[in-house]
Design a protein around this motif. Structure first.
Motif, PDB file in Angstrom:
ATOM      1  N   TYR A  19      -6.600   1.576  -2.126  1.00 33.06           N
ATOM      2  CA  TYR A  19      -6.688   1.397  -0.684  1.00 33.06           C
ATOM      3  C   TYR A  19      -5.945   0.121  -0.334  1.00 33.06           C
ATOM      4  CZ  TYR A  19     -10.249   4.970  -0.893  1.00 33.06           C
ATOM      5  OH  TYR A  19     -10.908   6.142  -1.105  1.00 33.06           O
ATOM      6  N   GLN A  20      -5.280   0.096   0.824  1.00 31.91           N
ATOM      7  CA  GLN A  20      -4.548  -1.093   1.232  1.00 31.91           C
ATOM      8  C   GLN A  20      -4.813  -1.380   2.698  1.00 31.91           C
ATOM      9  OE1 GLN A  20      -0.390  -0.909   0.170  1.00 31.91           O
ATOM     10  NE2 GLN A  20      -0.837  -0.347  -1.937  1.00 31.91           N
ATOM     11  N   PHE A  75      -5.795   2.144   4.544  1.00 36.48           N
ATOM     12  CA  PHE A  75      -5.231   3.453   4.243  1.00 36.48           C
ATOM     13  C   PHE A  75      -5.197   3.635   2.736  1.00 36.48           C
ATOM     14  CE2 PHE A  75      -1.775   0.443   4.550  1.00 36.48           C
ATOM     15  CZ  PHE A  75      -0.957   0.744   3.484  1.00 36.48           C
ATOM     16  N   PHE A  76      -5.192   4.880   2.306  1.00 34.88           N
ATOM     17  CA  PHE A  76      -5.125   5.200   0.882  1.00 34.88           C
ATOM     18  C   PHE A  76      -3.669   5.354   0.487  1.00 34.88           C
ATOM     19  CE2 PHE A  76      -5.246   8.099  -2.776  1.00 34.88           C
ATOM     20  CZ  PHE A  76      -6.075   7.358  -3.605  1.00 34.88           C
ATOM     21  N   HIS A  77      -3.241   4.629  -0.532  1.00 32.29           N
ATOM     22  CA  HIS A  77      -1.870   4.692  -1.031  1.00 32.29           C
ATOM     23  C   HIS A  77      -1.866   5.635  -2.235  1.00 32.29           C
ATOM     24  CE1 HIS A  77       1.887   3.292  -2.883  1.00 32.29           C
ATOM     25  NE2 HIS A  77       2.220   2.924  -1.652  1.00 32.29           N
ATOM     26  N   HIS A  78      -1.322   6.823  -2.039  1.00 33.47           N
ATOM     27  CA  HIS A  78      -1.391   7.878  -3.063  1.00 33.47           C
ATOM     28  C   HIS A  78      -0.643   7.521  -4.345  1.00 33.47           C
ATOM     29  CE1 HIS A  78      -3.532  10.833  -0.667  1.00 33.47           C
ATOM     30  NE2 HIS A  78      -2.816  10.413   0.359  1.00 33.47           N
ATOM     31  N   ASP A  79       0.466   6.799  -4.250  1.00 34.72           N
ATOM     32  CA  ASP A  79       1.253   6.470  -5.447  1.00 34.72           C
ATOM     33  C   ASP A  79       0.489   5.554  -6.404  1.00 34.72           C
ATOM     34  OD1 ASP A  79       3.325   8.000  -4.469  1.00 34.72           O
ATOM     35  OD2 ASP A  79       4.456   6.284  -3.694  1.00 34.72           O
ATOM     36  N   TYR A 101      -3.181  -6.508   1.270  1.00 28.41           N
ATOM     37  CA  TYR A 101      -4.161  -6.517   0.192  1.00 28.41           C
ATOM     38  C   TYR A 101      -4.318  -5.109  -0.347  1.00 28.41           C
ATOM     39  CZ  TYR A 101      -5.722 -11.200   1.484  1.00 28.41           C
ATOM     40  OH  TYR A 101      -5.783 -12.541   1.730  1.00 28.41           O
ATOM     41  N   ARG A 102      -4.588  -5.032  -1.664  1.00 27.59           N
ATOM     42  CA  ARG A 102      -4.829  -3.749  -2.323  1.00 27.59           C
ATOM     43  C   ARG A 102      -6.242  -3.794  -2.912  1.00 27.59           C
ATOM     44  NH1 ARG A 102      -0.130  -2.004  -5.876  1.00 27.59           N
ATOM     45  NH2 ARG A 102      -0.088  -4.219  -6.260  1.00 27.59           N
ATOM     46  N   VAL A 103      -6.991  -2.700  -2.756  1.00 24.37           N
ATOM     47  CA  VAL A 103      -8.356  -2.607  -3.275  1.00 24.37           C
ATOM     48  C   VAL A 103      -8.420  -1.386  -4.192  1.00 24.37           C
ATOM     49  CG1 VAL A 103     -10.798  -2.384  -2.697  1.00 24.37           C
ATOM     50  CG2 VAL A 103      -9.268  -3.637  -1.152  1.00 24.37           C
ATOM     51  N   ALA A 104      -8.890  -1.613  -5.419  1.00 26.65           N
ATOM     52  CA  ALA A 104      -8.984  -0.523  -6.394  1.00 26.65           C
ATOM     53  C   ALA A 104     -10.405  -0.435  -6.926  1.00 26.65           C
ATOM     54  CB  ALA A 104      -8.022  -0.765  -7.554  1.00 26.65           C
ATOM     55  N   PHE A 105     -10.830   0.764  -7.210  1.00 26.10           N
ATOM     56  CA  PHE A 105     -12.119   1.034  -7.853  1.00 26.10           C
ATOM     57  C   PHE A 105     -11.804   1.626  -9.217  1.00 26.10           C
ATOM     58  CE2 PHE A 105     -12.759   1.168  -3.326  1.00 26.10           C
ATOM     59  CZ  PHE A 105     -13.922   0.445  -3.157  1.00 26.10           C
ATOM     60  N   ILE A 106     -12.151   0.885 -10.281  1.00 27.38           N
ATOM     61  CA  ILE A 106     -11.801   1.295 -11.637  1.00 27.38           C
ATOM     62  C   ILE A 106     -13.081   1.568 -12.421  1.00 27.38           C
ATOM     63  CG2 ILE A 106     -10.652   0.578 -13.764  1.00 27.38           C
ATOM     64  CD1 ILE A 106      -8.986  -1.357 -11.975  1.00 27.38           C
ATOM     65  N   VAL A 151     -14.571  -3.424  -8.889  1.00 27.28           N
ATOM     66  CA  VAL A 151     -13.837  -3.471  -7.636  1.00 27.28           C
ATOM     67  C   VAL A 151     -12.815  -4.593  -7.773  1.00 27.28           C
ATOM     68  CG1 VAL A 151     -13.964  -3.853  -5.152  1.00 27.28           C
ATOM     69  CG2 VAL A 151     -15.810  -2.643  -6.330  1.00 27.28           C
ATOM     70  N   VAL A 152     -11.545  -4.242  -7.606  1.00 23.37           N
ATOM     71  CA  VAL A 152     -10.458  -5.207  -7.744  1.00 23.37           C
ATOM     72  C   VAL A 152      -9.801  -5.375  -6.381  1.00 23.37           C
ATOM     73  CG1 VAL A 152      -8.269  -5.722  -8.897  1.00 23.37           C
ATOM     74  CG2 VAL A 152     -10.076  -4.481 -10.117  1.00 23.37           C
ATOM     75  N   ILE A 153      -9.739  -6.623  -5.907  1.00 23.57           N
ATOM     76  CA  ILE A 153      -9.073  -6.937  -4.643  1.00 23.57           C
ATOM     77  C   ILE A 153      -7.900  -7.842  -4.967  1.00 23.57           C
ATOM     78  CG2 ILE A 153      -9.322  -7.951  -2.354  1.00 23.57           C
ATOM     79  CD1 ILE A 153     -12.363  -7.372  -2.664  1.00 23.57           C
ATOM     80  N   GLU A 154      -6.712  -7.405  -4.589  1.00 20.43           N
ATOM     81  CA  GLU A 154      -5.493  -8.112  -4.977  1.00 20.43           C
ATOM     82  C   GLU A 154      -4.602  -8.320  -3.761  1.00 20.43           C
ATOM     83  OE1 GLU A 154      -1.794  -7.297  -8.059  1.00 20.43           O
ATOM     84  OE2 GLU A 154      -3.066  -5.642  -7.431  1.00 20.43           O
ATOM     85  N   LYS A 155      -4.148  -9.539  -3.567  1.00 22.36           N
ATOM     86  CA  LYS A 155      -3.164  -9.820  -2.520  1.00 22.36           C
ATOM     87  C   LYS A 155      -1.806  -9.492  -3.099  1.00 22.36           C
ATOM     88  CE  LYS A 155      -1.719 -13.994  -1.504  1.00 22.36           C
ATOM     89  NZ  LYS A 155      -0.340 -14.327  -1.338  1.00 22.36           N
ATOM     90  N   ILE A 156      -1.051  -8.604  -2.446  1.00 21.62           N
ATOM     91  CA  ILE A 156       0.231  -8.194  -3.009  1.00 21.62           C
ATOM     92  C   ILE A 156       1.419  -8.768  -2.247  1.00 21.62           C
ATOM     93  CG2 ILE A 156      -0.669  -6.157  -4.158  1.00 21.62           C
ATOM     94  CD1 ILE A 156       0.346  -4.446  -1.915  1.00 21.62           C
ATOM     95  N   SER A 157       1.167  -9.500  -1.172  1.00 26.14           N
ATOM     96  CA  SER A 157       2.241 -10.196  -0.464  1.00 26.14           C
ATOM     97  C   SER A 157       2.484 -11.547  -1.126  1.00 26.14           C
ATOM     98  CB  SER A 157       1.863 -10.424   1.003  1.00 26.14           C
ATOM     99  OG  SER A 157       1.661  -9.205   1.653  1.00 26.14           O
ATOM    100  N   ASP A 158       3.715 -12.015  -1.094  1.00 19.96           N
ATOM    101  CA  ASP A 158       4.055 -13.294  -1.708  1.00 19.96           C
ATOM    102  C   ASP A 158       3.710 -14.490  -0.823  1.00 19.96           C
ATOM    103  OD1 ASP A 158       5.027 -12.129  -4.029  1.00 19.96           O
ATOM    104  OD2 ASP A 158       7.060 -11.944  -3.224  1.00 19.96           O
TER     105      ASP A 158
END
Length: 69
Positions: free
Chosen positions: A16-17, A8-12, A26-31, A52-59
């Motif tokens: 994409y997550q 889904f797209f996270h507008h804030d 996970y969060r995916v960003a296109f910069i 393309v940035v892929i980041e795990k945001i859970s601890d």
């Protein structure tokens, strides 16, 4: 063929997550990256190059998940 997770797209955050079966987010960003517009060996120039940035945001420690590829 593997079945990827729904996303889904996270507008804030403008990212994409997706959440895995193990409840890892996970969060995916296109910069846009303007530093890579010219390839020095060929002299070719490009418009609209993205990182393309892929980041795990859970601890939590993530166990192996074949659907994350």
């Amino acid at each position: 063929m593997r079945n990827p997770y729904n996303y889904f797209f996270h507008h804030d955050t403008g990212t994409y997550q997706f959440i895995t079966k193990n409840n890892i987010t996970y969060r995916v960003a296109f910069i846009e990256d303007s530093t890579l517009t010219t390839v020095s060996t060929t002299g070719m120039t490009f418009d609209s190059i993205y990182q393309v940035v892929i980041e795990k945001i859970s601890d939590e420690l993530e166990p192996l998940d074949a659907r994350v590829f």
